[in-house]
Motif scaffolding. Structure first.
Motif, PDB file in Angstrom:
ATOM      1  N   LEU A  19       4.679 -18.636  31.596  1.00 50.09           N
ATOM      2  CA  LEU A  19       4.644 -20.070  31.678  1.00 50.09           C
ATOM      3  C   LEU A  19       4.181 -20.793  30.485  1.00 50.09           C
ATOM      4  O   LEU A  19       4.651 -21.857  30.256  1.00 50.09           O
ATOM      5  N   ALA A  20       3.697 -20.231  29.463  1.00 52.76           N
ATOM      6  CA  ALA A  20       3.296 -20.591  28.184  1.00 52.76           C
ATOM      7  C   ALA A  20       4.673 -20.788  27.498  1.00 52.76           C
ATOM      8  O   ALA A  20       4.726 -21.869  26.651  1.00 52.76           O
ATOM      9  N   ASN A  47      -2.839 -24.501  29.044  1.00 57.61           N
ATOM     10  CA  ASN A  47      -3.461 -23.636  29.837  1.00 57.61           C
ATOM     11  C   ASN A  47      -4.194 -24.350  31.029  1.00 57.61           C
ATOM     12  O   ASN A  47      -4.107 -23.725  32.004  1.00 57.61           O
ATOM     13  N   GLU A  64       3.166 -13.076  33.388  1.00 57.04           N
ATOM     14  CA  GLU A  64       3.110 -14.324  34.016  1.00 57.04           C
ATOM     15  C   GLU A  64       2.869 -15.318  33.039  1.00 57.04           C
ATOM     16  O   GLU A  64       3.567 -16.615  33.302  1.00 57.04           O
ATOM     17  N   VAL A  65       1.683 -15.242  32.792  1.00 62.96           N
ATOM     18  CA  VAL A  65       0.956 -16.113  31.857  1.00 62.96           C
ATOM     19  C   VAL A  65       1.889 -16.790  30.606  1.00 62.96           C
ATOM     20  O   VAL A  65       1.990 -17.794  30.348  1.00 62.96           O
ATOM     21  N   LYS A  94       4.102 -24.898  29.440  1.00 65.02           N
ATOM     22  CA  LYS A  94       3.008 -25.351  30.170  1.00 65.02           C
ATOM     23  C   LYS A  94       1.570 -25.258  29.362  1.00 65.02           C
ATOM     24  O   LYS A  94       1.441 -24.129  28.706  1.00 65.02           O
ATOM     25  N   VAL A 143      -7.100 -18.225  31.946  1.00 66.13           N
ATOM     26  CA  VAL A 143      -5.499 -18.321  31.406  1.00 66.13           C
ATOM     27  C   VAL A 143      -5.617 -18.129  29.643  1.00 66.13           C
ATOM     28  O   VAL A 143      -4.888 -17.240  29.293  1.00 66.13           O
ATOM     29  N   ILE A 189      -1.101 -24.044  33.543  1.00 66.12           N
ATOM     30  CA  ILE A 189      -0.863 -22.809  34.028  1.00 66.12           C
ATOM     31  C   ILE A 189      -2.068 -22.160  35.164  1.00 66.12           C
ATOM     32  O   ILE A 189      -1.806 -21.901  35.935  1.00 66.12           O
TER      33      ILE A 189
END
Length: 224
Positions: A169-170, A176, A165-166, A174, A190, A179
């Motif tokens: 998003l990266a 840190n 998921e992280v 996005k 994160v 996120i």
């Protein structure tokens, strides 16, 4: 810690300008100057800088070849390459990131932004900011150069759900902090997830992590 910087540019006057700027900064020092990619590789092996500030277009061995050679050398795994060039085309940026560069800046960057970029790359992060680079990632890195092998989806099997998921998003550009706000966790948490994903996927830095996210299909290209 003092950040050790190697300058690679064929323009002596420009190198001198960068040296004055960097050496006047309390937490940085210039450890060498190269006029092409081959010399940059040689001096990087000799001095092991934290960051190589690399131009792309240089006579002889260009910056892309120099970046590839530095990033492919296991003995230089702790060295990061920050591309600084006049030629900010998407193709150049894509090639630089594929070669292993951790960031990309235009030569019209301000002094403060340049120093901040060096610190960012030295810390192990990359300059894949949400702005212009999002277009680059979606339009260029998903179309690999001839002979480049795509990362198979199976590479994500070792990641936890949160790490995926992280990572996704990266890959969308996005930061840190952004996120952390979305997932209601701390930026430190994160950062930990990002670094665990990098370790499991053998990604050199955040830039390569983003490339893998698109190549494996974790993140899909959005229509422009």
């Amino acid at each position: 810690m003092t950040i050790r910087v190697l300058l690679a540019d064929d323009q002596a006057l420009l190198r001198a300008t960068f040296r004055i700027l960097i050496d006047s900064t309390a937490d940085m020092e210039v450890v060498g100057e190269a006029s092409d990619g081959a010399e940059a590789l040689e001096l990087t092996r000799a001095h092991h800088p934290n960051v190589v500030l690399m131009d792309i277009r240089m006579p002889g061995t260009d910056g892309l070849s120099g970046t590839s050679a530095i990033c492919a050398d296991p003995a230089l795994a702790a060295t990061r390459v920050l591309i600084l060039t006049t030629f900010e085309t998407e193709d150049y940026v894509a090639q630089a990131l594929r070669a292993g560069a951790s960031g990309f800046l235009g030569k019209d960057v301000t002094a403060d932004a340049l120093l901040a970029g060096i610190r960012t790359v030295a810390s192990g992060d990359s300059l894949l900011s949400p702005g212009a680079t999002r277009t680059l990632i979606t339009r260029c890195l998903t179309s690999p150069a001839p002979g480049t092998q795509l990362a198979p989806p199976e590479r994500l099997a070792e990641l936890t759900g949160r790490e995926r998921e992280v990572m996704a998003l990266a890959a969308e550009g996005k930061s840190n902090a952004e996120i952390a706000e979305l997932l209601v966790v701390s930026p430190l948490t994160v950062r930990t997830h990002v670094h665990r994903a990098m370790t499991k996927l053998n990604a050199r830095d955040r830039a390569q992590l983003v490339v893998i996210a698109y190549q494996t299909g974790l993140v899909q290209v959005r229509p422009t």
